[in-house]
Design an enzyme around this catalytic site. Structure first.
Site, PDB file in Angstrom:
ATOM      1  N   TYR A  18       0.860  -1.168  -0.113  1.00  0.00           N
ATOM      2  CA  TYR A  18       0.143   0.071  -0.008  1.00  0.00           C
ATOM      3  C   TYR A  18       0.691   1.251   0.098  1.00  0.00           C
ATOM      4  O   TYR A  18       0.481   2.189  -0.714  1.00  0.00           O
ATOM      5  CB  TYR A  18      -0.818   0.098   0.909  1.00  0.00           C
ATOM      6  N   LYS A  46       0.987   4.141  -2.927  1.00  0.00           N
ATOM      7  CA  LYS A  46       0.795   5.408  -2.975  1.00  0.00           C
ATOM      8  C   LYS A  46       1.910   6.279  -3.300  1.00  0.00           C
ATOM      9  O   LYS A  46       1.618   7.270  -3.789  1.00  0.00           O
ATOM     10  CB  LYS A  46       0.069   5.621  -1.448  1.00  0.00           C
TER      11      LYS A  46
END
Length: 293
Positions: A173, A177
């Site tokens: 994650y 990002k």
């Protein structure tokens, strides 16, 4: 914990005649972004993988847009942002109201596969990267020609403070990002001559359906609050207001930026989800040893 209230209403309007696509628009931040822009007059298209959620969101957005009288509208289409054929079709659908596309909020994304990197499942790691990075890239790829046709536009990539501040055990994650942010900066440089702006938003802990998975009595939730100077959690509408600004002409000279909406959380440190993971794999595995049998 006192909740801060807005003083007065927020004026609506300013997006009349604009066509905007919001991916992941059926719930949470995506739905809030779509609602905010429809209220201001945009012809908004929401997409996602679950048509029932999209239909529920579209009903709410349609009612809110009608109440402002600014001419905003909403349409929906289902699809998977990691599938290029789906993205091409979704973008074409979003351009139907005007024949062009003025803005995109690439909100679809998510996490999974939490744990130390030496225990990451490779397929799950790739899945999360595809959802966040590939999904955003495909939206860039297929929306740019429509925004060039419109004479310019604005693309908003949905990052997270996890793309800036370490979030132990978040796996792919954080990487995904951070990748979105770098993509937005490079795209801003590439397409600036075509008057297309690219920026990313970094939400902090926001009260969405996903974050309901963090128990309020847990050490993890406490760490969020203690590390947020404004001593609380954000709402989807907080992110939507910034997205609306970045899509609109008020931000015509803003590009290549990553902007936090996190109550100051990034000034300190991210949460530590170790207390969720350690019972399953053992303390030694948390620092690189093989997991307990």
């Amino acid at each position: 914990m006192a909740e801060q209230k807005l003083k007065g209403s927020i004026p609506s309007g300013g997006l009349e005649g604009m066509a905007v696509l919001v991916t992941g628009g059926g719930t949470g931040i995506g739905a809030a972004c779509a609602l905010r822009m429809a209220q201001d007059g945009a012809a908004v298209t929401i997409c996602g993988r679950t048509e029932s959620k999209l239909a529920d969101a579209a009903s709410r957005i349609e009612a809110a847009a009608a109440a402002t009288g600014k001419g905003g509208s909403v349409q929906l289409t289902s699809g998977d942002v990691t599938n290029e054929d789906d993205v091409q079709r979704i973008v074409a659908k979003a351009a139907e109201p005007t024949g062009e596309l003025d803005g995109v909020v690439a909100n679809a994304g998510g996490g999974g596969g939490m744990g130390p990197y030496h225990l990451q499942d490779t397929d799950e790691f790739i899945r999360v990267l595809h959802l966040n990075v590939l999904g955003t890239m495909l939206c860039v790829k297929h929306s740019v020609p429509y925004m060039v046709k419109a004479g310019g536009g604005s693309f908003v990539g949905m990052s997270s403070i996890a793309g800036q501040v370490t979030h132990p055990y978040f796996g792919a994650y954080c990487v995904g990002k951070a990748g979105i942010e770098q993509m937005m900066m490079n795209a801003a440089d590439e397409f600036g001559p075509s008057h297309i702006r690219f920026n990313s938003i970094r939400p902090g802990f926001t009260a969405t359906e996903i974050m309901e998975g963090v128990p309020r009595e847990s050490d993890v939730y406490t760490s969020y609050i203690e590390n947020t100077p404004m001593n609380g959690v954000g709402e989807s509408e907080d992110v939507a207001h910034l997205a609306r600004y970045l899509i609109g002409q008020e931000s015509r000279w803003v590009t290549g930026c990553s902007i936090n909406v996190d109550g100051g959380h990034a000034l300190r440190r991210g949460p530590n989800f170790g207390s969720f993971i350690e019972p399953a794999i053992g303390a030694d595995a948390m620092i690189g040893h093989p997991p307990k049998s």
